[in-house]
Design a protein around this motif. Structure first.
Motif, PDB file in Angstrom:
ATOM      1  N   LEU A  13       0.820  -1.206   0.000  1.00 33.71           N
ATOM      2  CA  LEU A  13       0.000   0.000   0.000  1.00 33.71           C
ATOM      3  C   LEU A  13       0.856   1.259   0.000  1.00 33.71           C
ATOM      4  O   LEU A  13       0.537   2.253  -0.661  1.00 33.71           O
ATOM      5  CB  LEU A  13      -0.929   0.014   1.217  1.00 33.71           C
ATOM      6  CG  LEU A  13      -2.074  -0.982   1.210  1.00 33.71           C
ATOM      7  CD1 LEU A  13      -2.802  -0.965   2.546  1.00 33.71           C
ATOM      8  CD2 LEU A  13      -3.032  -0.654   0.083  1.00 33.71           C
ATOM      9  N   MET A  14       1.965   1.216   0.753  1.00 41.75           N
ATOM     10  CA  MET A  14       2.831   2.393   0.844  1.00 41.75           C
ATOM     11  C   MET A  14       3.620   2.635  -0.439  1.00 41.75           C
ATOM     12  O   MET A  14       3.967   3.775  -0.749  1.00 41.75           O
ATOM     13  CB  MET A  14       3.806   2.235   2.024  1.00 41.75           C
ATOM     14  CG  MET A  14       3.133   2.118   3.377  1.00 41.75           C
ATOM     15  SD  MET A  14       2.452   3.652   3.949  1.00 41.75           S
ATOM     16  CE  MET A  14       3.932   4.525   4.364  1.00 41.75           C
ATOM     17  N   GLU A  15       3.920   1.575  -1.189  1.00 44.13           N
ATOM     18  CA  GLU A  15       4.712   1.720  -2.405  1.00 44.13           C
ATOM     19  C   GLU A  15       3.902   2.205  -3.589  1.00 44.13           C
ATOM     20  O   GLU A  15       4.456   2.694  -4.562  1.00 44.13           O
ATOM     21  CB  GLU A  15       5.393   0.388  -2.728  1.00 44.13           C
ATOM     22  CG  GLU A  15       6.499   0.036  -1.753  1.00 44.13           C
ATOM     23  CD  GLU A  15       7.034  -1.364  -1.982  1.00 44.13           C
ATOM     24  OE1 GLU A  15       6.473  -2.108  -2.816  1.00 44.13           O
ATOM     25  OE2 GLU A  15       8.012  -1.726  -1.288  1.00 44.13           O
ATOM     26  N   ARG A  16       2.593   2.101  -3.510  1.00 43.13           N
ATOM     27  CA  ARG A  16       1.767   2.569  -4.611  1.00 43.13           C
ATOM     28  C   ARG A  16       1.820   4.088  -4.699  1.00 43.13           C
ATOM     29  O   ARG A  16       2.049   4.782  -3.712  1.00 43.13           O
ATOM     30  CB  ARG A  16       0.306   2.153  -4.392  1.00 43.13           C
ATOM     31  CG  ARG A  16       0.055   0.716  -4.769  1.00 43.13           C
ATOM     32  CD  ARG A  16      -1.422   0.480  -4.921  1.00 43.13           C
ATOM     33  NE  ARG A  16      -1.948  -0.014  -3.641  1.00 43.13           N
ATOM     34  CZ  ARG A  16      -3.244  -0.136  -3.378  1.00 43.13           C
ATOM     35  NH1 ARG A  16      -4.139   0.227  -4.248  1.00 43.13           N
ATOM     36  NH2 ARG A  16      -3.634  -0.607  -2.224  1.00 43.13           N
ATOM     37  N   THR A  17       1.584   4.599  -5.899  1.00 45.93           N
ATOM     38  CA  THR A  17       1.539   6.052  -6.053  1.00 45.93           C
ATOM     39  C   THR A  17       0.212   6.561  -5.497  1.00 45.93           C
ATOM     40  O   THR A  17      -0.825   5.901  -5.643  1.00 45.93           O
ATOM     41  CB  THR A  17       1.659   6.446  -7.541  1.00 45.93           C
ATOM     42  OG1 THR A  17       0.583   5.841  -8.254  1.00 45.93           O
ATOM     43  CG2 THR A  17       2.980   6.008  -8.119  1.00 45.93           C
ATOM     44  N   PRO A  18       0.244   7.716  -4.870  1.00 45.86           N
ATOM     45  CA  PRO A  18      -1.002   8.240  -4.313  1.00 45.86           C
ATOM     46  C   PRO A  18      -1.964   8.627  -5.430  1.00 45.86           C
ATOM     47  O   PRO A  18      -1.549   8.992  -6.529  1.00 45.86           O
ATOM     48  CB  PRO A  18      -0.557   9.460  -3.513  1.00 45.86           C
ATOM     49  CG  PRO A  18       0.779   9.824  -4.044  1.00 45.86           C
ATOM     50  CD  PRO A  18       1.382   8.571  -4.591  1.00 45.86           C
ATOM     51  N   PRO A  19      -3.238   8.564  -5.173  1.00 48.85           N
ATOM     52  CA  PRO A  19      -4.212   8.919  -6.207  1.00 48.85           C
ATOM     53  C   PRO A  19      -4.142  10.412  -6.529  1.00 48.85           C
ATOM     54  O   PRO A  19      -3.790  11.230  -5.682  1.00 48.85           O
ATOM     55  CB  PRO A  19      -5.557   8.551  -5.584  1.00 48.85           C
ATOM     56  CG  PRO A  19      -5.312   8.542  -4.121  1.00 48.85           C
ATOM     57  CD  PRO A  19      -3.879   8.159  -3.935  1.00 48.85           C
ATOM     58  N   GLN A  20      -4.475  10.752  -7.766  1.00 51.14           N
ATOM     59  CA  GLN A  20      -4.472  12.146  -8.189  1.00 51.14           C
ATOM     60  C   GLN A  20      -5.677  12.874  -7.592  1.00 51.14           C
ATOM     61  O   GLN A  20      -6.790  12.361  -7.591  1.00 51.14           O
ATOM     62  CB  GLN A  20      -4.522  12.230  -9.718  1.00 51.14           C
ATOM     63  CG  GLN A  20      -3.266  11.697 -10.394  1.00 51.14           C
ATOM     64  CD  GLN A  20      -2.056  12.557 -10.063  1.00 51.14           C
ATOM     65  OE1 GLN A  20      -2.149  13.775  -9.987  1.00 51.14           O
ATOM     66  NE2 GLN A  20      -0.928  11.914  -9.862  1.00 51.14           N
ATOM     67  N   VAL A  21      -5.425  14.075  -7.106  1.00 54.75           N
ATOM     68  CA  VAL A  21      -6.482  14.894  -6.524  1.00 54.75           C
ATOM     69  C   VAL A  21      -7.057  15.776  -7.621  1.00 54.75           C
ATOM     70  O   VAL A  21      -6.310  16.406  -8.373  1.00 54.75           O
ATOM     71  CB  VAL A  21      -5.916  15.759  -5.380  1.00 54.75           C
ATOM     72  CG1 VAL A  21      -6.980  16.659  -4.802  1.00 54.75           C
ATOM     73  CG2 VAL A  21      -5.313  14.877  -4.307  1.00 54.75           C
TER      74      VAL A  21
END
Length: 82
Positions: A13-21
Motif C-alpha cells: 500500500l505504501m509503495e503505490r503512487t497516491p491517487p491524483q487529486v
C-alpha cells in the motif's frame, strides 16, 4: 493474517503512487478552510467579549451591592436607652 502478511500488505500500500487529486478540489478546500478560520476567529472574539462583559457586570454588581459586608441583623431590635 499474521504479522509478516500484514507488514507485506502495508508495504504494498505504501509503495503505490497516491491517487491524483482533482484540481477543483483545491479551490474548494481553500474556500472551506478560510470560512472555518473566520468562524473560529468570530467565535473566539465572541467568547472574549462575553467574558469581558461578565467581568464588567460582576464588578459593577460588587461595587453596588457590597457582598463582602455583613447585612445588619433583623432578628433582635437594637438596645437603646440603657
Amino acid at each position: 493474517m499474521n504479522k509478516p502478511e500484514r507488514e507485506a500488505t502495508v508495504r504494498q500500500l505504501m509503495e503505490r503512487t497516491p491517487p491524483q487529486v482533482p484540481p477543483e478540489l483545491y479551490a474548494d478546500v481553500l474556500r472551506r478552510g478560510g470560512r472555518m478560520l473566520r468562524r473560529r476567529r468570530a467565535a473566539r472574539r465572541l467568547m472574549w467579549l462575553l467574558l469581558w462583559s461578565a467581568v464588567v457586570a460582576f464588578t459593577v454588581w460588587a461595587l453596588m451591592a457590597h457582598p463582602w459586608v455583613e447585612p445588619p441583623s433583623e432578628t433582635t431590635p437594637p438596645l437603646t436607652g440603657w
